[in-house]
Design a protein around this motif. Structure first.
Motif, PDB file in Angstrom:
ATOM      1  N   TYR A 199     -12.660   0.602   2.849  1.00  0.00           N
ATOM      2  CA  TYR A 199     -13.505   1.732   3.232  1.00  0.00           C
ATOM      3  C   TYR A 199     -12.673   2.994   3.393  1.00  0.00           C
ATOM      4  CZ  TYR A 199     -16.648   4.737   5.824  1.00  0.00           C
ATOM      5  OH  TYR A 199     -17.416   5.806   6.220  1.00  0.00           O
ATOM      6  N   LEU A 200     -11.510   2.896   4.038  1.00  0.00           N
ATOM      7  CA  LEU A 200     -10.656   4.055   4.223  1.00  0.00           C
ATOM      8  C   LEU A 200     -10.186   4.602   2.879  1.00  0.00           C
ATOM      9  CD1 LEU A 200      -9.006   5.984   6.062  1.00  0.00           C
ATOM     10  CD2 LEU A 200      -7.151   4.288   5.961  1.00  0.00           C
ATOM     11  N   MET A 201      -9.685   3.728   2.009  1.00  0.00           N
ATOM     12  CA  MET A 201      -9.155   4.171   0.725  1.00  0.00           C
ATOM     13  C   MET A 201     -10.234   4.749  -0.181  1.00  0.00           C
ATOM     14  SD  MET A 201      -5.899   3.633   0.899  1.00  0.00           S
ATOM     15  CE  MET A 201      -6.032   4.030   2.658  1.00  0.00           C
ATOM     16  N   THR A 202     -11.456   4.201  -0.094  1.00  0.00           N
ATOM     17  CA  THR A 202     -12.540   4.630  -0.966  1.00  0.00           C
ATOM     18  C   THR A 202     -13.164   5.951  -0.506  1.00  0.00           C
ATOM     19  OG1 THR A 202     -13.072   2.345  -1.530  1.00  0.00           O
ATOM     20  CG2 THR A 202     -14.763   3.999  -1.981  1.00  0.00           C
ATOM     21  N   ASN A 203     -13.237   6.140   0.791  1.00  0.00           N
ATOM     22  CA  ASN A 203     -14.001   7.262   1.314  1.00  0.00           C
ATOM     23  C   ASN A 203     -13.156   8.398   1.898  1.00  0.00           C
ATOM     24  OD1 ASN A 203     -17.052   6.297   1.334  1.00  0.00           O
ATOM     25  ND2 ASN A 203     -15.785   4.540   1.946  1.00  0.00           N
ATOM     26  N   HIS A 204     -11.882   8.129   2.211  1.00  0.00           N
ATOM     27  CA  HIS A 204     -11.114   9.147   2.907  1.00  0.00           C
ATOM     28  C   HIS A 204      -9.720   9.347   2.342  1.00  0.00           C
ATOM     29  CE1 HIS A 204     -14.260   9.286   5.906  1.00  0.00           C
ATOM     30  NE2 HIS A 204     -14.219   7.965   5.965  1.00  0.00           N
ATOM     31  N   PHE A 205      -9.365   8.679   1.260  1.00  0.00           N
ATOM     32  CA  PHE A 205      -8.002   8.790   0.723  1.00  0.00           C
ATOM     33  C   PHE A 205      -7.921   9.976  -0.235  1.00  0.00           C
ATOM     34  CE2 PHE A 205      -3.844   7.188   0.373  1.00  0.00           C
ATOM     35  CZ  PHE A 205      -3.428   7.366  -0.929  1.00  0.00           C
ATOM     36  N   MET A 258       0.843  -1.182   0.000  1.00  0.00           N
ATOM     37  CA  MET A 258       0.000   0.000   0.000  1.00  0.00           C
ATOM     38  C   MET A 258       0.886   1.243   0.000  1.00  0.00           C
ATOM     39  SD  MET A 258      -2.586   1.305   2.977  1.00  0.00           S
ATOM     40  CE  MET A 258      -3.063  -0.394   3.272  1.00  0.00           C
ATOM     41  N   VAL A 259       0.641   2.180  -0.902  1.00  0.00           N
ATOM     42  CA  VAL A 259       1.398   3.417  -0.975  1.00  0.00           C
ATOM     43  C   VAL A 259       0.555   4.541  -0.397  1.00  0.00           C
ATOM     44  CG1 VAL A 259       2.524   5.078  -2.480  1.00  0.00           C
ATOM     45  CG2 VAL A 259       2.618   2.642  -3.038  1.00  0.00           C
ATOM     46  N   LEU A 260       1.062   5.221   0.601  1.00  0.00           N
ATOM     47  CA  LEU A 260       0.327   6.277   1.261  1.00  0.00           C
ATOM     48  C   LEU A 260       0.813   7.643   0.789  1.00  0.00           C
ATOM     49  CD1 LEU A 260       0.303   4.906   4.907  1.00  0.00           C
ATOM     50  CD2 LEU A 260      -1.485   4.700   3.187  1.00  0.00           C
ATOM     51  N   GLU A 261      -0.126   8.537   0.512  1.00  0.00           N
ATOM     52  CA  GLU A 261       0.216   9.891   0.103  1.00  0.00           C
ATOM     53  C   GLU A 261       0.052  10.867   1.257  1.00  0.00           C
ATOM     54  OE1 GLU A 261      -2.141  10.819  -3.283  1.00  0.00           O
ATOM     55  OE2 GLU A 261      -1.231   9.271  -4.544  1.00  0.00           O
ATOM     56  N   ALA A 262      -0.520  10.426   2.331  1.00  0.00           N
ATOM     57  CA  ALA A 262      -0.719  11.286   3.497  1.00  0.00           C
ATOM     58  C   ALA A 262      -0.530  10.465   4.759  1.00  0.00           C
ATOM     59  CB  ALA A 262      -2.113  11.911   3.457  1.00  0.00           C
ATOM     60  N   LYS A 263      -0.067  11.109   5.811  1.00  0.00           N
ATOM     61  CA  LYS A 263       0.166  10.412   7.063  1.00  0.00           C
ATOM     62  C   LYS A 263      -1.035  10.464   7.993  1.00  0.00           C
ATOM     63  CE  LYS A 263       5.207  10.859   7.084  1.00  0.00           C
ATOM     64  NZ  LYS A 263       6.386  11.301   7.867  1.00  0.00           N
ATOM     65  N   ILE A 264      -1.937  11.419   7.747  1.00  0.00           N
ATOM     66  CA  ILE A 264      -3.095  11.566   8.603  1.00  0.00           C
ATOM     67  C   ILE A 264      -4.353  11.697   7.755  1.00  0.00           C
ATOM     68  CG2 ILE A 264      -4.236  12.987  10.346  1.00  0.00           C
ATOM     69  CD1 ILE A 264      -1.528  13.841  11.347  1.00  0.00           C
ATOM     70  N   PHE A 265      -5.386  10.928   8.102  1.00  0.00           N
ATOM     71  CA  PHE A 265      -6.670  11.003   7.413  1.00  0.00           C
ATOM     72  C   PHE A 265      -7.699  11.567   8.387  1.00  0.00           C
ATOM     73  CE2 PHE A 265      -4.216   7.568   5.614  1.00  0.00           C
ATOM     74  CZ  PHE A 265      -4.398   7.713   4.242  1.00  0.00           C
ATOM     75  N   THR A 307     -14.663  14.984  14.549  1.00  0.00           N
ATOM     76  CA  THR A 307     -13.615  14.534  13.633  1.00  0.00           C
ATOM     77  C   THR A 307     -12.584  13.712  14.394  1.00  0.00           C
ATOM     78  OG1 THR A 307     -13.873  16.479  12.215  1.00  0.00           O
ATOM     79  CG2 THR A 307     -11.830  15.237  11.994  1.00  0.00           C
ATOM     80  N   ILE A 308     -12.240  12.555  13.833  1.00  0.00           N
ATOM     81  CA  ILE A 308     -11.148  11.747  14.371  1.00  0.00           C
ATOM     82  C   ILE A 308     -10.035  11.690  13.331  1.00  0.00           C
ATOM     83  CG2 ILE A 308     -12.655  10.365  15.829  1.00  0.00           C
ATOM     84  CD1 ILE A 308     -12.353   8.102  13.722  1.00  0.00           C
ATOM     85  N   PHE A 309      -8.893  11.188  13.739  1.00  0.00           N
ATOM     86  CA  PHE A 309      -7.747  11.121  12.832  1.00  0.00           C
ATOM     87  C   PHE A 309      -7.217   9.696  12.784  1.00  0.00           C
ATOM     88  CE2 PHE A 309      -7.952  15.325  14.764  1.00  0.00           C
ATOM     89  CZ  PHE A 309      -8.044  16.127  13.618  1.00  0.00           C
ATOM     90  N   VAL A 310      -7.118   9.178  11.571  1.00  0.00           N
ATOM     91  CA  VAL A 310      -6.518   7.873  11.343  1.00  0.00           C
ATOM     92  C   VAL A 310      -5.134   8.114  10.766  1.00  0.00           C
ATOM     93  CG1 VAL A 310      -6.678   5.691  10.095  1.00  0.00           C
ATOM     94  CG2 VAL A 310      -8.759   6.800  10.949  1.00  0.00           C
ATOM     95  N   THR A 311      -4.118   7.612  11.440  1.00  0.00           N
ATOM     96  CA  THR A 311      -2.742   7.896  11.057  1.00  0.00           C
ATOM     97  C   THR A 311      -2.114   6.721  10.309  1.00  0.00           C
ATOM     98  OG1 THR A 311      -1.773   6.988  13.077  1.00  0.00           O
ATOM     99  CG2 THR A 311      -2.530   9.283  13.150  1.00  0.00           C
ATOM    100  N   GLU A 312      -0.961   7.002   9.750  1.00  0.00           N
ATOM    101  CA  GLU A 312      -0.198   5.949   9.079  1.00  0.00           C
ATOM    102  C   GLU A 312       0.154   4.835  10.055  1.00  0.00           C
ATOM    103  OE1 GLU A 312       3.898   5.463   6.381  1.00  0.00           O
ATOM    104  OE2 GLU A 312       3.224   7.440   7.066  1.00  0.00           O
ATOM    105  N   GLU A 313       0.417   5.195  11.298  1.00  0.00           N
ATOM    106  CA  GLU A 313       0.724   4.183  12.320  1.00  0.00           C
ATOM    107  C   GLU A 313      -0.483   3.297  12.593  1.00  0.00           C
ATOM    108  OE1 GLU A 313       2.469   1.741  15.017  1.00  0.00           O
ATOM    109  OE2 GLU A 313       3.373   3.067  13.517  1.00  0.00           O
TER     110      GLU A 313
END
Length: 235
Positions: A229-235, A1-8, A24-30
């Motif tokens: 779900y994350l990639m489709t709705n918040h990436f 998976m290639v990430l373009e952002a560290k925080i969603f 609002t919550i934050f989903v991180t790369e970690e």
């Protein structure tokens, strides 16, 4: 998976979790790395999966309002702080009042770095407890949710009496094989319950019926749904 952002940034709608306003919550790369490593999941990961389930209910289940969700961040504050406990009770009471037609309410709960699932069935005055690692635990949450339920019934014009109590039962459910899988198991519990409801299976004892651990494929399905779900709705 290639990430373009560290925080969603992920918006938790007030209509889903019964807040006064959206949060609002934050989903991180970690967070994502923890999911990939099967490490212990924090609350943001659980909340994101609940957002997927809510969307699934809206798309797949007729009368999706019969399934509701409570915020695990708020519920997991239950402990020794009386003021916080009162805030949790008020939140649950207000939420139950707003979801009057809900057949089941899914409540993930984290206690001492361990995720469990509470299933409230307010219409039939029952509650179920699903623990991926069954052992004797502090049951403060039962008394607080009981108090919130009685407050909800009183607001509906019911006369408070012994018959207004929630009947609690422990459901036999799949048991985690290690020490970090509890979050994945709770997400899988919720997925199974939603799917059973979609098939009109409302006998709670038939939701699981076994302590046998989930297969690798069953756990991986949850992780894949979370990621998609994350990639489709918040990436």
């Amino acid at each position: 998976m290639v990430l373009e952002a560290k925080i969603f940034d992920v918006v938790l709608p007030s209509k889903v979790f019964f807040f006064e306003t959206d949060k609002t919550i934050f989903v991180t790369e970690e967070d994502i790395n923890q999911l990939l490593r099967m490490a212990f999941l924090n609350v943001s990961c659980i909340q994101l999966f609940m957002m997927y389930l809510q969307k699934h209910c809206e798309e797949k289940i007729e009368g999706s309002s019969s399934i509701a969700f409570l915020c695990p961040t708020i519920i997991s504050q239950i402990g020794n702080d009386k003021e916080l406990n009162n805030e949790v009770m008020k939140y649950v009471e207000n939420s139950l009042y707003q979801m009057k037609n809900a057949g089941i309410v899914l409540v993930p709960f984290c206690q001492e770095m361990h995720w469990t699932l509470i299933i409230l069935c307010p219409l039939v005055q029952e509650a179920y407890f699903c623990d991926p690692l069954s052992k004797k635990r502090d049951v403060t949450f039962k008394y607080l949710l009981q108090g919130a339920f009685r407050g909800f019934k009183a607001r509906g014009g019911y006369t408070l009496k012994s018959g207004m109590s929630l009947k609690w039962s422990n459901l036999e459910c799949p048991q985690q094989p290690g020490s970090t899988e509890c979050g994945y198991y709770v997400m899988r519990y919720m997925l199974d319950i939603v799917r059973h409801y979609n098939q009109n299976i409302t006998d709670y004892n038939k939701w699981f019926g076994s302590k046998k651990a989930y297969t690798v494929e069953e756990v991986d399905e949850v992780r894949d749904l979370w990621d998609t779900y994350l990639m489709t709705n918040h990436f």
